[in-house]
Design an enzyme around this catalytic site. Structure first.
Site, PDB file in Angstrom:
ATOM      1  N   ASP A  11      44.440  53.451  51.884  1.00 49.65           N
ATOM      2  CA  ASP A  11      44.407  53.801  53.303  1.00 49.65           C
ATOM      3  C   ASP A  11      45.858  53.775  53.804  1.00 49.65           C
ATOM      4  O   ASP A  11      46.801  53.655  53.004  1.00 49.65           O
ATOM      5  CB  ASP A  11      43.466  52.870  54.091  1.00 49.65           C
ATOM      6  CG  ASP A  11      43.975  51.440  54.200  1.00 49.65           C
ATOM      7  OD1 ASP A  11      45.034  51.130  53.625  1.00 49.65           O
ATOM      8  OD2 ASP A  11      43.305  50.631  54.877  1.00 49.65           O
ATOM      9  N   CYS A  68      44.701  48.751  49.968  1.00 50.96           N
ATOM     10  CA  CYS A  68      44.590  48.727  51.429  1.00 50.96           C
ATOM     11  C   CYS A  68      45.396  47.522  51.915  1.00 50.96           C
ATOM     12  O   CYS A  68      46.202  46.984  51.143  1.00 50.96           O
ATOM     13  CB  CYS A  68      43.135  48.707  51.902  1.00 50.96           C
ATOM     14  SG  CYS A  68      42.178  47.238  51.498  1.00 50.96           S
ATOM     15  N   THR A  70      44.642  44.306  52.676  1.00 51.40           N
ATOM     16  CA  THR A  70      44.366  43.089  51.905  1.00 51.40           C
ATOM     17  C   THR A  70      43.769  43.380  50.531  1.00 51.40           C
ATOM     18  O   THR A  70      43.675  42.473  49.702  1.00 51.40           O
ATOM     19  CB  THR A  70      43.332  42.225  52.643  1.00 51.40           C
ATOM     20  OG1 THR A  70      42.141  43.017  52.808  1.00 51.40           O
ATOM     21  CG2 THR A  70      43.846  41.776  54.000  1.00 51.40           C
ATOM     22  N   HIS A 101      37.531  39.530  30.796  1.00 46.58           N
ATOM     23  CA  HIS A 101      36.187  38.988  31.027  1.00 46.58           C
ATOM     24  C   HIS A 101      35.267  39.926  31.804  1.00 46.58           C
ATOM     25  O   HIS A 101      34.059  39.890  31.608  1.00 46.58           O
ATOM     26  CB  HIS A 101      36.279  37.655  31.788  1.00 46.58           C
ATOM     27  CG  HIS A 101      36.801  36.525  30.946  1.00 46.58           C
ATOM     28  ND1 HIS A 101      36.696  35.210  31.313  1.00 46.58           N
ATOM     29  CD2 HIS A 101      37.435  36.537  29.735  1.00 46.58           C
ATOM     30  CE1 HIS A 101      37.239  34.441  30.368  1.00 46.58           C
ATOM     31  NE2 HIS A 101      37.705  35.225  29.405  1.00 46.58           N
ATOM     32  N   HIS A 136      30.955  38.279  27.082  1.00 43.00           N
ATOM     33  CA  HIS A 136      31.246  38.949  28.358  1.00 43.00           C
ATOM     34  C   HIS A 136      30.519  40.301  28.471  1.00 43.00           C
ATOM     35  O   HIS A 136      30.213  40.765  29.553  1.00 43.00           O
ATOM     36  CB  HIS A 136      32.750  39.139  28.524  1.00 43.00           C
ATOM     37  CG  HIS A 136      33.494  37.838  28.469  1.00 43.00           C
ATOM     38  ND1 HIS A 136      33.318  36.849  29.402  1.00 43.00           N
ATOM     39  CD2 HIS A 136      34.377  37.353  27.554  1.00 43.00           C
ATOM     40  CE1 HIS A 136      34.076  35.805  29.087  1.00 43.00           C
ATOM     41  NE2 HIS A 136      34.723  36.082  27.962  1.00 43.00           N
TER      42      HIS A 136
HETATM   43  C1  RB5 Z   1      43.589  48.313  58.038  1.00 43.62           C
HETATM   44  O1  RB5 Z   1      44.182  47.811  59.193  1.00 43.62           O
HETATM   45  C2  RB5 Z   1      43.023  47.163  57.217  1.00 43.62           C
HETATM   46  O2  RB5 Z   1      41.917  46.616  57.840  1.00 43.62           O
HETATM   47  C3  RB5 Z   1      42.678  47.635  55.826  1.00 43.62           C
HETATM   48  O3  RB5 Z   1      43.811  48.157  55.225  1.00 43.62           O
HETATM   49  C4  RB5 Z   1      42.170  46.580  54.859  1.00 43.62           C
HETATM   50  O4  RB5 Z   1      42.983  45.457  54.847  1.00 43.62           O
HETATM   51  C5  RB5 Z   1      40.744  46.257  54.911  1.00 43.62           C
HETATM   52  O5  RB5 Z   1      40.226  45.447  54.151  1.00 43.62           O
END
Ligand code: RB5
Length: 144
Positions: A11, A68, A70, A101, A136
């Protein structure tokens, strides 16, 4: 021999990190199928996780990378598909075990939580580590 195709998507929050990982993939000799996003304009991560999951499902690639902010949203979205085993990795230990695994076929990275050098190390480890199979194999099979 044709080089393996690795599919990649992000994203807006992962856009810059995606560019760095693409460069690494190219340097390593992989062909890259980039499904976007292509700018830092705000988009919705589930759309990109969906596109990448489709590419794995229809055989355009066998392994992929999602980025993304996180890595969490991408991981949740991609793992809604039974053929996807996406692993959110923050270091090479995560990346190594995700392959050994869990036979992970998607590496997920958080661009806001993982530095670029660590992400590149995760990528290399993810691509170069084999699934151990054995006990596994049975566990992974239970998920699909
Ligand atoms: C975008 O602001 C953020 O929410 C997205 O990149 C991500 O971290 C979602 O899990």
């Amino acid at each position: 021999m044709a080089s393996e195709i690795i599919v990649i998507a992000s994203d807006h929050a992962g856009f810059e990190m995606k560019s760095a990982l693409k460069e690494t993939l190219t340097e390593m000799g992989y062909e890259v199928l980039d499904l976007g996003t292509d700018t830092a304009d705000s988009v919705d991560y589930p759309d990109y996780a969906e596109a990448l999951s489709e590419a794995l499902g229809d055989g355009r690639a066998a392994r992929g990378v999602l980025v993304c902010g996180t890595g969490i949203g991408m991981t949740i979205a991609a793992n809604r598909h039974k053929h996807v085993r996406a692993a959110l990795c923050h270091d090479t230990t995560d990346a190594r075990f995700s392959r050994q695994h869990n036979d992970a076929n998607v590496l997920a990275i958080g661009a806001r939580t993982t530095g670029t050098e660590s992400a590149i190390d995760c990528l290399k480890t993810f691509l170069e580590t084999e699934f151990e199979g054995g006990r596994h194999e049975r566990r992974v099979a239970k998920m699909s």
